[in-house]
Structures are given as structure tokens and as C-alpha cells.
Design an enzyme around this catalytic site. Structure first.
Site, PDB file in Angstrom:
ATOM      1  N   ASP A  53       4.421 -13.354  31.148  1.00  0.00           N
ATOM      2  CA  ASP A  53       2.760 -13.424  31.534  1.00  0.00           C
ATOM      3  C   ASP A  53       2.474 -11.878  32.298  1.00  0.00           C
ATOM      4  O   ASP A  53       1.632 -12.302  33.100  1.00  0.00           O
ATOM      5  CB  ASP A  53       2.548 -14.608  32.286  1.00  0.00           C
ATOM      6  CG  ASP A  53       2.357 -15.669  31.256  1.00  0.00           C
ATOM      7  OD1 ASP A  53       3.055 -15.768  30.195  1.00  0.00           O
ATOM      8  OD2 ASP A  53       2.264 -16.943  31.632  1.00  0.00           O
ATOM      9  N   ASP A  70       5.750 -13.642  26.259  1.00  0.00           N
ATOM     10  CA  ASP A  70       4.026 -13.709  26.331  1.00  0.00           C
ATOM     11  C   ASP A  70       3.574 -12.567  27.215  1.00  0.00           C
ATOM     12  O   ASP A  70       2.609 -12.768  28.086  1.00  0.00           O
ATOM     13  CB  ASP A  70       3.645 -14.976  26.895  1.00  0.00           C
ATOM     14  CG  ASP A  70       4.124 -16.190  25.688  1.00  0.00           C
ATOM     15  OD1 ASP A  70       4.459 -15.377  24.711  1.00  0.00           O
ATOM     16  OD2 ASP A  70       4.241 -17.275  26.341  1.00  0.00           O
ATOM     17  N   TRP A 118      -1.483 -18.073  21.147  1.00  0.00           N
ATOM     18  CA  TRP A 118      -1.624 -19.023  22.411  1.00  0.00           C
ATOM     19  C   TRP A 118      -2.569 -19.890  21.834  1.00  0.00           C
ATOM     20  O   TRP A 118      -2.937 -21.081  22.431  1.00  0.00           O
ATOM     21  CB  TRP A 118      -2.276 -17.843  23.435  1.00  0.00           C
ATOM     22  CG  TRP A 118      -2.255 -18.696  24.472  1.00  0.00           C
ATOM     23  CD1 TRP A 118      -1.341 -19.756  25.304  1.00  0.00           C
ATOM     24  CD2 TRP A 118      -3.185 -18.683  25.775  1.00  0.00           C
ATOM     25  NE1 TRP A 118      -1.726 -20.216  26.417  1.00  0.00           N
ATOM     26  CE2 TRP A 118      -2.680 -19.494  26.866  1.00  0.00           C
ATOM     27  CE3 TRP A 118      -4.316 -17.671  25.620  1.00  0.00           C
ATOM     28  CZ2 TRP A 118      -3.545 -19.504  27.991  1.00  0.00           C
ATOM     29  CZ3 TRP A 118      -4.871 -17.650  27.361  1.00  0.00           C
ATOM     30  CH2 TRP A 118      -4.682 -18.541  28.211  1.00  0.00           C
ATOM     31  N   ARG A 138       3.237 -14.615  19.331  1.00  0.00           N
ATOM     32  CA  ARG A 138       2.855 -16.068  18.874  1.00  0.00           C
ATOM     33  C   ARG A 138       1.508 -16.430  19.490  1.00  0.00           C
ATOM     34  O   ARG A 138       1.141 -16.039  20.431  1.00  0.00           O
ATOM     35  CB  ARG A 138       4.273 -16.837  19.542  1.00  0.00           C
ATOM     36  CG  ARG A 138       3.956 -16.965  21.025  1.00  0.00           C
ATOM     37  CD  ARG A 138       5.099 -17.805  21.534  1.00  0.00           C
ATOM     38  NE  ARG A 138       5.443 -17.885  22.935  1.00  0.00           N
ATOM     39  CZ  ARG A 138       6.220 -18.766  23.393  1.00  0.00           C
ATOM     40  NH1 ARG A 138       6.998 -19.403  22.904  1.00  0.00           N
ATOM     41  NH2 ARG A 138       6.430 -18.550  24.884  1.00  0.00           N
TER      42      ARG A 138
END
Ligand SMILES: *[C@@H]1O[C@H](CO)[C@@H](O)[C@H](O)[C@H]1NC(C)=O
Ligand SMILES: *[C@@H]1O[C@H](CO)[C@@H](O)[C@H](O)[C@H]1NC(C)=O
Ligand SMILES: *[C@@H]1O[C@H](CO)[C@@H](O)[C@H](O)[C@H]1NC(C)=O
Ligand SMILES: *[C@@H]1O[C@H](CO)[C@@H](O)[C@H](O)[C@H]1NC(C)=O
Ligand SMILES: *[C@@H]1O[C@H](CO)[C@@H](O)[C@H](O)[C@H]1NC(C)=O
Length: 336
Positions: free
Chosen positions: A169, A190, A253, A251
């Protein structure tokens, strides 16, 4: 009578003139052909500037600020969390280079509490500086946690030669229209996520998947679009994806995630399948993950997931143009 009329018209012109001047003043001060910030503040850890911490410089900007303020940050590692609140727009935060001026912290209590840098205000310009969340430093043997380096929630924000370093993140591109140019974004899981409407141009996407348990692939993006009508999405133009370990390009969220990679150089870190549906299988139909004109060993699309979107040229052109993030001319008004 004639005099009175003329007088009123004159007053009207003067008032209109003043209004226009005031409107320009909101943006920049013009000196000859140069456009300058209204005032400058210097942050220097050695005590030769106006402040020794970045946050104290931001705190000195008045609430509801209407004038571009430049905050120049001398080289060094600033161990502090920095927040630009909602009521302080028109800030230019400028370091001495993304390898010279660092803002660093290591919070990891939860995602929203963790960011080293938080930008809530609209009309922000950030240049030549790096933000790091050092919690998941890959050399540490700790459990990996979400640890955000920067969260961007304001509208009309421009990042030029800015670094974002983390592992999970790293860059929370939360909401608003953002332009990232010549930036470096590093992470493994991510590491570019959120529901921003953002253009990443000529950026380095540095994958450190080697920090994950052997063989586990990472994810570059986790985009958060929730509705097919929403304008947000991440577009990568002329970027470079490289590093170690392996990674998916993204991917979803949220259900209608939208990501496009365009004319980007993919090294072999990219997984042949390209994308992952995460929690949204079997609703992949709502996801817009697309690639166009990419090159390099990771760009072969022959083994990509079957649900990857094929966008028509018109859509690709509109998404890769600055019009994707700027339909009202805000980019032209920014002091680049
Ligand atoms: C910053 O410091 C300089 C040099 O001492 C001074 O001229 C300037 O007024 C200061 N600016 C602010 C905003 O305090
Ligand atoms: C995150 O942590 C902060 C500070 O401890 C807390 O106030 C906040 O409620 C937490 N947020 C979430 C979403 O758990
Ligand atoms: C992956 O790359 C990063 C950044 O260059 C480096 O710090 C790290 O040591 C590398 N990890 C492995 C396992 O090679
Ligand atoms: C693409 O990236 C690789 C490294 O990942 C580099 O060696 C190569 O020169 C790049 N290609 C171009 C055209 O920039
Ligand atoms: C798209 O999402 C809606 C709910 O928002 C769902 O009803 C629909 O089945 C999904 N469509 C596809 C093609 O996945």
C-alpha cells in the site's frame, strides 16, 4: 446625465478589472514573463531556513489560503509525518531531488493511520522529494502490514519527480484528479491503490516482489472504482515496470476497477496471466483492465486472463491524453 452614465460605466470597468486581478492573484504573481509563488518558505534541518520541520512550515500557511506558497525543503532525511489539511490549498512543496530530500516514518497501526504524507487540500504541486514508509523495509524480518508512504485525497494535484517508497500500500491514490510525471513508485503488494482519477506518465514502477515469501507474486495496482459511471481509474503512459520477484499488474479493490497500461516497458517481473480477479470472480465483466502498445519481455499478452478488456482506439486515446484528468484546464493554471 451623460456624465453620470459614463461614471457608472467607468466604475463598472474598474470593478470588473479588480475582480479579474483578484482571480489571477489566486494563482500566481507575474513578474515580467515569470510566474512566481506569492511567497517562499525554506525548510532546513541545519537551522538556516524559516523552519526546521516541514509540518511547521505547512502550519504557518493561513487557513483558506488563496495564494500559491512555495515551501522549499533542503536535502536531508526528515523523520516526521506531514499533513496538508483540507483548508490549505495552493501549496508547492519542493525538495532538492527525489534521491536527496526524504520524508520518512514507519506507522502501520492501520491503513488510514499509517501514511507518512497526507495531502487533503486541492491544488497541490509536489516536486523533487520522496516519501517513505519504512515499516516493511524488506531487510527486516517482520510480518508485512499495510504501511502507506503517501495518501493523496485532494483534487488537482501534480507530482513531478517524486518518489514513493514502501512495500504494501505504498501510494494511496485516494480520490481526485492527479498527474504523476517522472515519479518512482516502489512496493510489492497493492502498492498503487485507491479511487483516484490519475495519469502516471514516464514513471518508474519498481517492484520488490523479492521481499515476499518465495514464489508469491505481488500486485502493482488495486484500483477502487465502484461504478461504471465513475470517472476514476489509473492510466500508465510510457512507464517502466521492473524489479525483482514477480507481480500481477493489478487486482480489483472494488467491483468496477479500471487500469490501463500504455506503451510501457515491462520486464519479465510481470506474471504471464497479467491480472487477478481477487474477490470479484465471477463478475470480471465489470472490471476494465487493459493493455495497449506495451513492449519488453513481460508484455506478451498470449497467456493473459481471458476477461482482460480490449478497448477501442478512441477510448484509449481519450484515457491516455491529459484530458482524462483535465477537462476544465486546471493543469494549465498550475505553476509547473
Ligand atoms: C524566511 O526567512 C527569510 C530570511 O531570514 C526572511 O526574509 C523571510 O521573510 C522568511 N519568510 C517567512 C515566511 O517567514
Ligand atoms: C485506525 O487507527 C486510528 C488511530 O489508532 C483510529 O482512530 C481509527 O479508528 C482506526 N481506523 C480504522 C479504520 O480502524
Ligand atoms: C529487490 O530490489 C530491491 C530494490 O532494488 C532491493 O532492495 C532488494 O534487495 C531486492 N530483493 C531481492 C530479493 O533481490
Ligand atoms: C526496457 O527496460 C529494460 C530493463 O527493464 C531496459 O534494459 C531496456 O533498455 C528498456 N527499453 C527501452 C526501449 O527503454
Ligand atoms: C456487474 O455488477 C453488477 C452489480 O453492480 C452485477 O449485478 C452484474 O452481474 C455484474 N456484471 C458482470 C458482467 O459481472
Amino acid at each position: 446625465m451623460t456624465f453620470g452614465w459614463c461614471f457608472s460605466v467607468c466604475i463598472l470597468f474598474v470593478l470588473v478589472g479588480l475582480r479579474l486581478e483578484e482571480a489571477n492573484a489566486q494563482f500566481l504573481r507575474e513578474v515580467g514573463t515569470k510566474k512566481l509563488a506569492y511567497w517562499s518558505i525554506v525548510v532546513d534541518q541545519s537551522g538556516h531556513g524559516n523552519f526546521t520541520t516541514i509540518q511547521s512550515a505547512i502550519d504557518s500557511v493561513p487557513s483558506q489560503n488563496m495564494y500559491w506558497v512555495s515551501i522549499k525543503v533542503k536535502a536531508g532525511i526528515y523523520r516526521e509525518k506531514v499533513k496538508i489539511p483540507y483548508d490549505k490549498p495552493y501549496i508547492i512543496l519542493k525538495g532538492e531531488g527525489k534521491r536527496r530530500t526524504f520524508v520518512e516514518w514507519d506507522d502501520h497501526h492501520n491503513t488510514s493511520q499509517s501514511p507518512t504524507f497526507v495531502a487533503m487540500a486541492d491544488n497541490l504541486v509536489v516536486k523533487s522529494i520522496s516519501f517513505r514508509n519504512s515499516y516493511n523495509n524488506p531487510t527486516n524480518r517482520k510480518l508485512i502490514k499495510p504501511a502507506v508512504a503517501a495518501m493523496v485525497s485532494g483534487d488537482k494535484s501534480y507530482f513531478f519527480r517524486v518518489g514513493f517508497f514502501g512495500l504494501q500500500d505504498t501510494l494511496w491514490d485516494d480520490t481526485g484528479r492527479h498527474y504523476y510525471k517522472l515519479c518512482t513508485i516502489q512496493g510489492a503488494i497493492d502498492f498503487i491503490f485507491g479511487a483516484g482519477q490519475s495519469l502516471f506518465e514516464r514513471c518508474s514502477i519498481s517492484v520488490i516482489g523479492g521481499a515476499l515469501d518465495a514464489g508469491l507474486p505481488g500486485f502493482i495496482t488495486a484500483q477502487g472504482r465502484t461504478n461504471s459511471e465513475d470517472g476514476n481509474g489509473f492510466v500508465f503512459n510510457y512507464c517502466h515496470v521492473f524489479g525483482n520477484g514477480t507481480t500481477y499488474l493489478g487486482r480489483p479493490w472494488r467491483s468496477h476497477a479500471r487500469v490501463l497500461f500504455y506503451k510501457t516497458n515491462f520486464s519479465n517481473v510481470v506474471q504471464p496471466a497479467g491480472w487477478d480477479a481477487w474477490r470479484y470472480h465471477p463478475n470480471e465483466g465489470n472490471i476494465t483492465f487493459a493493455e495497449y502498445g506495451n513492449f519488453g519481455p513481460g508484455s506478451d499478452t498470449s497467456q493473459r486472463v481471458s476477461w482482460m478488456k480490449k478497448l477501442d482506439l478512441e477510448t484509449i486515446e481519450s484515457m491516455t491524453s491529459t484530458k482524462f484528468i483535465d477537462t476544465d484546464g486546471w493543469l494549465q493554471k498550475q505553476p509547473f
